[in-house]
Design a protein around this motif. Structure first.
Motif, PDB file in Angstrom:
ATOM      1  N   ASN A   1       0.822  -1.210   0.000  1.00  0.00           N
ATOM      2  CA  ASN A   1       0.000   0.000   0.000  1.00  0.00           C
ATOM      3  C   ASN A   1       0.854   1.257   0.000  1.00  0.00           C
ATOM      4  OD1 ASN A   1      -3.205   0.024   0.491  1.00  0.00           O
ATOM      5  ND2 ASN A   1      -2.360  -1.923   1.200  1.00  0.00           N
ATOM      6  N   PHE A   2       1.891   1.273   0.824  1.00  0.00           N
ATOM      7  CA  PHE A   2       2.739   2.468   0.893  1.00  0.00           C
ATOM      8  C   PHE A   2       3.361   2.767  -0.468  1.00  0.00           C
ATOM      9  CE2 PHE A   2       6.556   4.925   1.623  1.00  0.00           C
ATOM     10  CZ  PHE A   2       6.171   5.844   2.582  1.00  0.00           C
ATOM     11  N   ALA A   3       3.941   1.752  -1.082  1.00  0.00           N
ATOM     12  CA  ALA A   3       4.641   1.967  -2.343  1.00  0.00           C
ATOM     13  C   ALA A   3       3.681   2.238  -3.489  1.00  0.00           C
ATOM     14  CB  ALA A   3       5.514   0.753  -2.660  1.00  0.00           C
ATOM     15  N   TYR A   4       2.584   1.491  -3.548  1.00  0.00           N
ATOM     16  CA  TYR A   4       1.659   1.649  -4.673  1.00  0.00           C
ATOM     17  C   TYR A   4       0.979   3.020  -4.655  1.00  0.00           C
ATOM     18  CZ  TYR A   4      -2.500   1.172  -7.561  1.00  0.00           C
ATOM     19  OH  TYR A   4      -3.490   1.397  -8.490  1.00  0.00           O
ATOM     20  N   TYR A   5       0.368   3.366  -3.527  1.00  0.00           N
ATOM     21  CA  TYR A   5      -0.374   4.626  -3.487  1.00  0.00           C
ATOM     22  C   TYR A   5       0.566   5.830  -3.460  1.00  0.00           C
ATOM     23  CZ  TYR A   5      -4.727   2.119  -3.042  1.00  0.00           C
ATOM     24  OH  TYR A   5      -5.807   1.297  -3.297  1.00  0.00           O
ATOM     25  N   GLY A   6       1.724   5.658  -2.843  1.00  0.00           N
ATOM     26  CA  GLY A   6       2.695   6.741  -2.896  1.00  0.00           C
ATOM     27  C   GLY A   6       3.108   7.062  -4.313  1.00  0.00           C
ATOM     28  N   ALA A   7       3.249   6.005  -5.137  1.00  0.00           N
ATOM     29  CA  ALA A   7       3.674   6.216  -6.525  1.00  0.00           C
ATOM     30  C   ALA A   7       2.518   6.654  -7.417  1.00  0.00           C
ATOM     31  CB  ALA A   7       4.295   4.925  -7.069  1.00  0.00           C
ATOM     32  N   PHE A   8       1.445   5.878  -7.441  1.00  0.00           N
ATOM     33  CA  PHE A   8       0.429   6.082  -8.480  1.00  0.00           C
ATOM     34  C   PHE A   8      -0.490   7.264  -8.207  1.00  0.00           C
ATOM     35  CE2 PHE A   8       1.972   1.985  -9.687  1.00  0.00           C
ATOM     36  CZ  PHE A   8       1.822   1.965 -11.060  1.00  0.00           C
ATOM     37  N   ILE A   9      -0.672   7.640  -6.949  1.00  0.00           N
ATOM     38  CA  ILE A   9      -1.447   8.849  -6.684  1.00  0.00           C
ATOM     39  C   ILE A   9      -0.681  10.082  -7.159  1.00  0.00           C
ATOM     40  CG2 ILE A   9      -2.247  10.369  -4.816  1.00  0.00           C
ATOM     41  CD1 ILE A   9      -4.194   8.158  -5.385  1.00  0.00           C
ATOM     42  N   TRP A  10       0.653  10.004  -7.117  1.00  0.00           N
ATOM     43  CA  TRP A  10       1.465  11.186  -7.399  1.00  0.00           C
ATOM     44  C   TRP A  10       1.998  11.249  -8.821  1.00  0.00           C
ATOM     45  CZ3 TRP A  10       1.781  15.634  -5.076  1.00  0.00           C
ATOM     46  CH2 TRP A  10       1.443  15.731  -3.724  1.00  0.00           C
ATOM     47  N   ILE A  11       1.944  10.172  -9.600  1.00  0.00           N
ATOM     48  CA  ILE A  11       2.569  10.173 -10.925  1.00  0.00           C
ATOM     49  C   ILE A  11       2.087  11.326 -11.806  1.00  0.00           C
ATOM     50  CG2 ILE A  11       2.561   8.926 -13.140  1.00  0.00           C
ATOM     51  CD1 ILE A  11       3.295   6.408 -11.633  1.00  0.00           C
ATOM     52  N   PRO A  12       0.758  11.591 -11.939  1.00  0.00           N
ATOM     53  CA  PRO A  12       0.369  12.728 -12.785  1.00  0.00           C
ATOM     54  C   PRO A  12       0.940  14.066 -12.299  1.00  0.00           C
ATOM     55  CG  PRO A  12      -1.529  11.333 -12.314  1.00  0.00           C
ATOM     56  CD  PRO A  12      -0.422  10.877 -11.421  1.00  0.00           C
ATOM     57  N   THR A  13       0.924  14.268 -10.977  1.00  0.00           N
ATOM     58  CA  THR A  13       1.438  15.524 -10.422  1.00  0.00           C
ATOM     59  C   THR A  13       2.950  15.627 -10.576  1.00  0.00           C
ATOM     60  OG1 THR A  13      -0.353  15.517  -8.806  1.00  0.00           O
ATOM     61  CG2 THR A  13       1.500  16.963  -8.348  1.00  0.00           C
ATOM     62  N   LEU A  14       3.669  14.514 -10.387  1.00  0.00           N
ATOM     63  CA  LEU A  14       5.121  14.535 -10.533  1.00  0.00           C
ATOM     64  C   LEU A  14       5.516  14.831 -11.973  1.00  0.00           C
ATOM     65  CD1 LEU A  14       6.149  11.484  -8.298  1.00  0.00           C
ATOM     66  CD2 LEU A  14       6.368  13.915  -7.760  1.00  0.00           C
ATOM     67  N   LEU A  15       4.802  14.258 -12.923  1.00  0.00           N
ATOM     68  CA  LEU A  15       5.085  14.552 -14.327  1.00  0.00           C
ATOM     69  C   LEU A  15       4.816  16.025 -14.629  1.00  0.00           C
ATOM     70  CD1 LEU A  15       3.596  11.348 -16.023  1.00  0.00           C
ATOM     71  CD2 LEU A  15       6.013  11.910 -15.714  1.00  0.00           C
ATOM     72  N   PHE A  16       3.727  16.542 -14.081  1.00  0.00           N
ATOM     73  CA  PHE A  16       3.389  17.959 -14.280  1.00  0.00           C
ATOM     74  C   PHE A  16       4.479  18.851 -13.692  1.00  0.00           C
ATOM     75  CE2 PHE A  16       1.068  21.816 -12.737  1.00  0.00           C
ATOM     76  CZ  PHE A  16       0.708  22.324 -13.977  1.00  0.00           C
ATOM     77  N   SER A  17       4.995  18.459 -12.520  1.00  0.00           N
ATOM     78  CA  SER A  17       6.034  19.268 -11.868  1.00  0.00           C
ATOM     79  C   SER A  17       7.365  19.221 -12.607  1.00  0.00           C
ATOM     80  CB  SER A  17       6.239  18.790 -10.424  1.00  0.00           C
ATOM     81  OG  SER A  17       6.836  17.502 -10.394  1.00  0.00           O
ATOM     82  N   GLN A  18       7.557  18.188 -13.449  1.00  0.00           N
ATOM     83  CA  GLN A  18       8.794  18.067 -14.220  1.00  0.00           C
ATOM     84  C   GLN A  18       8.747  18.851 -15.528  1.00  0.00           C
ATOM     85  OE1 GLN A  18       9.006  13.553 -13.802  1.00  0.00           O
ATOM     86  NE2 GLN A  18      11.164  14.067 -13.735  1.00  0.00           N
ATOM     87  N   GLY A  19       7.658  19.581 -15.753  1.00  0.00           N
ATOM     88  CA  GLY A  19       7.602  20.434 -16.932  1.00  0.00           C
ATOM     89  C   GLY A  19       6.655  19.986 -18.009  1.00  0.00           C
TER      90      GLY A  19
END
Length: 451
Positions: free
Chosen positions: A280-298
């Motif tokens: 749960n920690f790894a899955y939700y930490g990654a997949f909840i944030w992937i769209p936002t992390l990509l957005f933050s990378q430009g």
């Protein structure tokens, strides 16, 4: 009052059956609810990314939107399992769909972050209770020789729902004014579907037999035996008998919780809770944030959502491979291999900067991680007897939700310390710990469920 002899009569008859039209109804009916759950969880990852842009919120503030939902899921999972062992699987399944469907629709009207956080907590209550109850429900219908495969197929509906959320995120949220509200409004669909679930599916005959409702159990088993077979033939040999823990029927809530830690169950409970927590920690930490992390990378919102959609599609072959391997390698080996694959993929994803590398490693992470989820959901109901099955599955999921509460707020902190590379390295460590803990589970391949 319970009748052990009836339960013992029901169980082998269920395990000898081929896959029938009624089995398909149970699987697809439960799977559709599962897909709607996934759509709701997936949508919030796109909503968070949109709110960062539209409401000018910090990532720390928006992380609490996700964590509020997971807090509700932690409570919902523990209570839902207890209720399902007391009042039945089907009733709790329908009730949870109704709660989270209505709350999701209401969250589309939220005027600020505080209201949205409160409504996401209520959504989590329903969602958290539904998932372990649904897997328990389907496992109690499935013949032993194909049970693991059917539960992985059930879990594969998650990919269908998450893909639907990615499509909504890609086409609706960036292109429609206040698109995130329209996206959440679609989450009200499960409220209507709850009525179909409640009246269209039978109750678990194993649960009915354990509660002493012999005539109802006999009616459900008889309907399965009369249902036209779709594939497979009636088994001649009975499945391997599962180890039978001490009887637990008729126990109160506190006694059922203590029973999870009885000597015969203690090791599997510890191992199961560790796996659920880490995944749960790894899955939700990654997949909840992937769209936002990509957005933050430009990447702009449309491109980051498009990348997420492609990464999400890799979930389906992950489930397909896990569904095949789980009856070949067994639950523990399949779960462990897919978790190790998730760990390697997480490290590579965290180090990727080129577009092709982000897509390739993201798809690998999606493939392995969701295959692991399928194996975990298949193994979990097999750890406990019928009278404890939903309670045990619910509490394992509830412990996992504690990790999913902590994961979203931890991501901005880890980014501040070591960037995205550190974030995904930490996730990889959690995957590896889960892979080791998986070997503490009891292997259920080819075994009858303990009644």
């Amino acid at each position: 009052m319970t009748d052990t002899s009836t339960a013992e009569t029901v169980a082998p008859r269920l395990d000898r059956l081929p896959f029938t039209r009624t089995h398909l109804k149970v699987l697809t009916g439960s799977g559709a609810g599962w897909a709607l759950d996934a759509m709701d969880v997936g949508l919030i990852s796109f909503v968070i990314a949109a709110l960062v842009a539209q409401w000018d919120l910090t990532t720390e503030a928006t992380s609490w939107i996700a964590s509020a939902g997971f807090a509700g899921m932690a409570i919902g999972a523990t209570l839902g399992g207890l209720l399902a062992d007391r009042i039945g699987r089907r009733s709790v399944f329908a009730l949870t769909l109704l709660v989270y469907g209505l709350a999701t629709g209401a969250s589309a009207l939220a005027g600020g972050i505080a209201a949205l956080i409160a409504l996401r907590f209520v959504v989590g209550l329903g969602l958290g209770a539904e998932l372990p109850v649904a897997s328990t429900y389907v496992s109690e219908f499935a013949p032993a020789r194909m049970r693991g495969r059917l539960i992985v197929i059930l879990e594969a509906f998650w990919a269908v729902g998450w893909t639907a959320s990615a499509l909504i995120g890609f086409f609706v949220i960036p292109n429609v004014p206040e698109g995130w509200r329209w996206a959440l409004a679609l989450g009200a669909v499960p409220a209507l579907y709850a009525l179909v679930i409640r009246w269209g599916l039978p109750e678990s005959p194993r649960w009915l037999a354990r509660r002493g409702r012999q005539e109802e159990a006999e009616k459900v088993v008889g309907s399965l035996e009369a249902s036209p077979p779709l594939f497979g033939s009636r088994a001649v040999r009975p499945p391997v008998a599962a180890a039978q823990p001490a009887p637990t029927s008729g126990l109160g809530v506190g006694e059922r919780l203590r029973a999870l830690w009885a000597p015969a169950l203690r090791r599997r409970t510890v191992a199961l809770w560790v796996v659920w927590f880490c995944v749960n920690f790894a899955y939700y930490g990654a997949f909840i944030w992937i769209p936002t992390l990509l957005f933050s990378q430009g990447f702009d919102l449309v491109k980051s959502f498009g990348f997420t959609l492609i990464i999400t599609l890799a979930q389906l072959p992950g489930y397909a491979v896990a569904a095949w391997l789980i009856e070949v390698w067994g639950r523990r080996a399949t779960l462990s291999v897919f978790l190790l694959g998730s760990g390697v993929s997480a490290v590579l994803f965290g180090q990727s900067s080129a577009e092709w590398a982000i897509l390739a490693t993201g798809m690998a992470l999606s493939f392995f991680n969701l295959g692991a989820w399928g194996a975990l959901y298949a193994a979990t109901p097999e750890m406990y007897p019928t009278s404890l099955r939903a309670t045990g599955a619910g509490w394992a999921a509830g412990v996992g939700r504690i990790a999913s509460i902590a994961a979203p707020p931890s991501v901005p902190l880890m980014i501040g310390v070591g960037g995205i590379g550190l974030v995904f390295f930490v996730f990889a460590v959690f995957f590896v710990v889960a892979a080791v803990a998986a070997w503490g589970l009891v292997e259920g391949r080819g075994s009858a469920l303990a009644d």
